[in-house]
Design an enzyme around this catalytic site. Structure first.
Site, PDB file in Angstrom:
ATOM      1  N   CYS A 171       0.916  -1.244  -0.067  1.00 45.82           N
ATOM      2  CA  CYS A 171       0.009  -0.005   0.045  1.00 45.82           C
ATOM      3  C   CYS A 171       0.995   1.291   0.220  1.00 45.82           C
ATOM      4  CB  CYS A 171      -0.970   0.042   1.228  1.00 45.82           C
ATOM      5  SG  CYS A 171      -2.225  -1.292   0.958  1.00 45.82           S
ATOM      6  N   HIS A 302      -1.165   8.729   5.601  1.00 47.80           N
ATOM      7  CA  HIS A 302      -1.550   7.312   5.206  1.00 47.80           C
ATOM      8  C   HIS A 302      -3.093   7.354   5.532  1.00 47.80           C
ATOM      9  CE1 HIS A 302      -1.115   3.557   3.464  1.00 47.80           C
ATOM     10  NE2 HIS A 302      -1.382   3.014   4.756  1.00 47.80           N
ATOM     11  N   HIS A 337      -9.823   3.094   0.796  1.00 50.65           N
ATOM     12  CA  HIS A 337      -8.145   2.760   0.822  1.00 50.65           C
ATOM     13  C   HIS A 337      -7.965   2.121  -0.857  1.00 50.65           C
ATOM     14  CE1 HIS A 337      -4.339   1.340   1.172  1.00 50.65           C
ATOM     15  NE2 HIS A 337      -4.286   1.096   2.824  1.00 50.65           N
TER      16      HIS A 337
END
Lengths: 415, 366
Positions: A171, A302, A337
């Site tokens: 990610c 993030h 996400h």
């Protein structure tokens, strides 16, 4: 490990942006959606969610691959490669650079991803369950290799003199790809780079996060006292990078400059973020960019909206930036996400924030968790004159990557 | 500190169907032993092909003990073991926290078996979220690189590269760039594939039918460091003297490979007469023709191509093929008289049209 190189090489700037996202396709639509604090949360339709109690996600719902993918048959491509290829076409168009000029130069195509074509892999499992492994579709099997997220771009844009690879460092992979391209251009390995990240919503990843109790029931609320976790999303963000000399010589519009980046590995836990590891990554990025913490105007976090991430990330930010850190926003509140696309889409968000002079909000916010003592710009974007923006990315495997972007102020090269 | 000197390879290891370490690999290559065999029916059920190249007796817990290996998948196990062997050769103490050592690993899709198992469990369980939580970390493609870092305390840049069969050479180039930028003092660069029914079936269908060759597995790994940073006592085995990559757009792979290799040699200023060994990944086109070896024979002659045995001895190791071929070059070069031929060429080709090649100057001054 000092990371400020003796030879900084060429300056590297962003001159093209391509976006495929749940809140808009193309940079103008994306920027407007970020400014408006939009999201497109809805029940997942890409796979059968029967039996899951919570089923929301952030899908790309209006995607028409044939609008962007013309040279190759998009049916040959997996869902994530369709996103990456379309986003690359959009970035090239946005840059004003001709396809012919790109083809004549040395190019790097570097695409980050968490899952590659796992949506297709899921479908192969369904076929296997119904008819045995002999019944898997060869056409689907040919879409699987993760490297195709990058090579499909080369084939679509007819680029032969090109280095292609997909960086599958989960990610934070989008930031990895941007960093790799930054180094390639400043050291002269490439004249142009198409870089970023792409991923598609898939059952495997949704199930994984669900089992880790990390899927939010309704929406994503980073840094909120009542945050419940992530929503899985999808899309692609591809940036066109080139040297400052090249951009100014062709009179290109410059969104922002890539100032530097940092990489670190926690070597600590396969899925839990680590405060020391991510603080070290931020310090490496700042050192590489030659930027002091006090000069950073905004942090694109993030910011997944899980307890583990938000507490660890804000603590690490305070370790690095002190008691009064810059504003910290999470674009995942709007985009979900998007895995390997996450830090690439956020990088594009950082670029337009600098160029269009605003800070995107953290939406769905009711009450900031007192343990996340930051200003997350709740719910409504604000006008702001941003000079330096930091983009954070963390990943399973303890793979951290932070990129710093700066406003290009028009100073001549070498000043 | 950045460096502009060409990176060198000064140590390597391989865990392969020849056995668990470099010595086994080098011996297997030199004796040209075929290490593929019918897959053990007690271990592997229902695989499409009759032959496989598996690491003898390999299970992660057999090599690494019970602690921390219960949920470790095969590709992670192979990677952790290879890194363990290489770090031992470098006399880096186990568990030493090193933020100056980078780790770059090539893969096709990580563990297709782990990923497909999780989806299968979701589709067949009483509830779709009834999957084993310990299996989750193994379902991302960077699982093996992350595991190696955790096992060995490697806190430097940690990246996983996927580029089909050209992966190993792209990973080497990525490692070179990390060193050039001063992001790591040295890099462990490898590529790994696991043998599994999931991978075999996906490959079987991808290729459109029965395999021309057995599937293989393993991990080849190299220490890459700047030439001017090699400590006394370590021997330079090869210098990365050049590389090239491109994507073939017209479907004529021999043309793309020839152009890439010629361009690389020209830029490095190395004539074909100085190439001692040339080897590829035995890529077969849709008609079953060995594209790479035909091109390399044309460019360098049979003797140079025949010096290193083809990659099929251990089966098709997909993304790890190019680095296994580099390991084979180093195995054959060790102690061999090379006269005034002092370079080796490794090529890689993928059926998505990507082509890569690398040039290595063999031996060194230290």
């Amino acid at each position: 490990m000092p990371s400020q190189p003796a030879d900084p090489g060429r300056r590297v700037v962003i001159t093209g942006l391509g976006v495929v996202s749940s809140i808009g396709t193309g940079v103008a639509e994306f920027s407007a959606a970020l400014r408006a604090g939009r999201s497109n949360v809805r029940p997942i339709s890409v796979f059968d969610t029967t039996g899951f109690e919570h089923v929301n996600g952030c899908e790309v719902t209006d995607f028409e691959p044939e609008r962007w993918i013309r040279q190759i048959d998009f049916e040959e491509l997996g869902r994530a490669s369709r996103f990456s290829t379309a986003a690359a076409r959009l970035a090239l168009t946005d840059s004003g650079l001709s396809q012919e000029a790109l083809a004549e130069a040395r190019c790097l195509i570097s695409v980050g991803s968490t899952d590659g074509e796992s949506h297709e892999l899921d479908q192969l499992v369904s076929m296997e369950l119904h008819g045995g492994p002999e019944s898997m579709s060869p056409r689907l099997a040919r879409r699987i290799s993760a490297g195709r997220l990058a090579t499909s771009i080369a084939r679509e844009l007819e680029l032969s003199n090109v280095e292609t690879s997909t960086i599958v460092t989960a990610c934070s992979a989008g930031n990895y790809a941007i960093g790799n391209s930054f180094d390639a251009i400043r050291f002269g390995d490439a004249d142009y780079a198409l870089c970023g990240g792409a991923d598609a919503v898939c059952r495997k990843t949704f199930t994984s996060f669900y089992r880790l109790r990390s899927i939010a029931p309704d929406c994503c609320r980073p840094f909120d006292r009542n945050r419940m976790g992530i929503l899985t999303g999808e899309g692609a963000g591809i940036l066109l990078l080139e040297s400052l000399e090249s951009a100014t010589a062709r009179g290109a519009r410059i969104y922002a400059e890539v100032l530097g980046y940092g990489l670190s590995c926690d070597a600590h836990h396969p899925v839990a973020p680590h405060q020391g590891g991510i603080a070290r990554c931020m310090e490496l990025a700042l050192a590489n960019a030659g930027v002091k913490p006090g000069e950073v105007d905004l942090i694109s976090a993030h910011g997944t909206g899980t307890k583990a991430n938000d507490l660890t990330e804000t603590a690490a930010i305070r370790d690095t930036f002190g008691e009064r850190p810059p504003r910290v926003v999470s674009m995942k509140s709007m985009l979900g996400h998007t895995m390997g696309a996450a830090s690439a889409l956020a990088a594009i968000g950082c670029s337009v924030a600098i160029t269009d002079r605003f800070i995107p909000p953290t939406i769905n916010h009711v009450e900031t968790d007192p343990e996340c003592a930051i200003d997350c710009v709740p719910n409504t974007s604000v006008e702001a004159d941003l000079r330096i923006v930091q983009n954070n990315g963390w990943a399973f495997g303890g793979n951290n990557s932070v990129v710093l972007f700066g406003r290009y102020d028009g100073q001549a090269v070498g000043v | 500190m950045s460096t502009t000197t060409a990176p060198v390879i000064s140590a390597w290891t391989a865990i392969s169907p020849f056995g668990p370490d470099r010595v086994c690999f080098a011996e297997g290559v030199r004796s040209r032993r075929v290490a593929t065999a019918p897959p053990d029916p007690d271990r592997w059920s229902r695989v499409p092909e009759a032959m496989a190249g598996t690491v003898p007796g390999f299970e992660p817990r057999e090599y690494l003990g019970n602690k921390g290996t219960r949920a470790m998948n095969r590709v992670s196990g192979l990677t952790v073991v290879a890194a363990k062997n290489l770090l031992a050769d470098l006399e880096v103490p186990p568990g030493a926290a090193r933020d100056d050592i980078g780790f770059v690993l090539g893969t096709t899709t990580g563990s297709a078996q782990s990923m497909m198992n999780l989806t299968r469990a979701s589709l067949t369980g009483d509830k779709p979220d009834h999957v084993e939580p310990a299996a989750v970390p193994g379902c991302v493609m960077n699982c093996a690189a992350g595991q190696a870092a955790i096992w060995h305390g490697l806190k430097g840049p940690n990246a996983t590269i996927a580029a089909g069969r050209t992966t190993g050479l792209q990973a080497l180039d990525y490692s070179r760039r990390l060193l050039r930028a001063g992001r790591a003092a040295r890099v462990l660069c490898g590529a790994a594939e696991e043998y599994s029914p999931a991978r075999s079936w996906v490959e079987h269908h991808r290729r459109g039918g029965p395999a021309a060759r057995a599937m293989g597995e393993g991990c080849a790994m190299f220490l890459v460091e700047p030439a001017d940073q090699v400590p006394a006592g370590r021997t330079v085995l090869a210098t990365l003297a050049g590389s090239d990559s491109r994507v073939c757009l017209d479907g004529y792979l021999p043309g793309a490979i020839t152009a890439a290799v010629r361009s690389m040699l020209t830029r490095a200023g190395v004539g074909a007469h100085r190439v001692w060994a040339a080897t590829g990944g035995d890529f077969l086109d849709t008609n079953g023709n060995a594209v790479e070896s035909a091109v390399l024979r044309e460019l360098f002659g049979d003797e140079v191509v025949d010096r290193v045995p083809d990659s099929g001895l251990i089966g098709d190791t997909s993304s790890a093929t190019a680095l296994f071929q580099l390991a084979a070059v180093l195995s054959v070069a060790e102690g061999a008289g090379r006269g005034d031929r002092d370079h080796a060429v490794v090529t890689a080709v993928d059926d998505d049209g990507s082509v890569a090649c690398a040039l290595f100057e063999l031996g060194g001054s230290r």
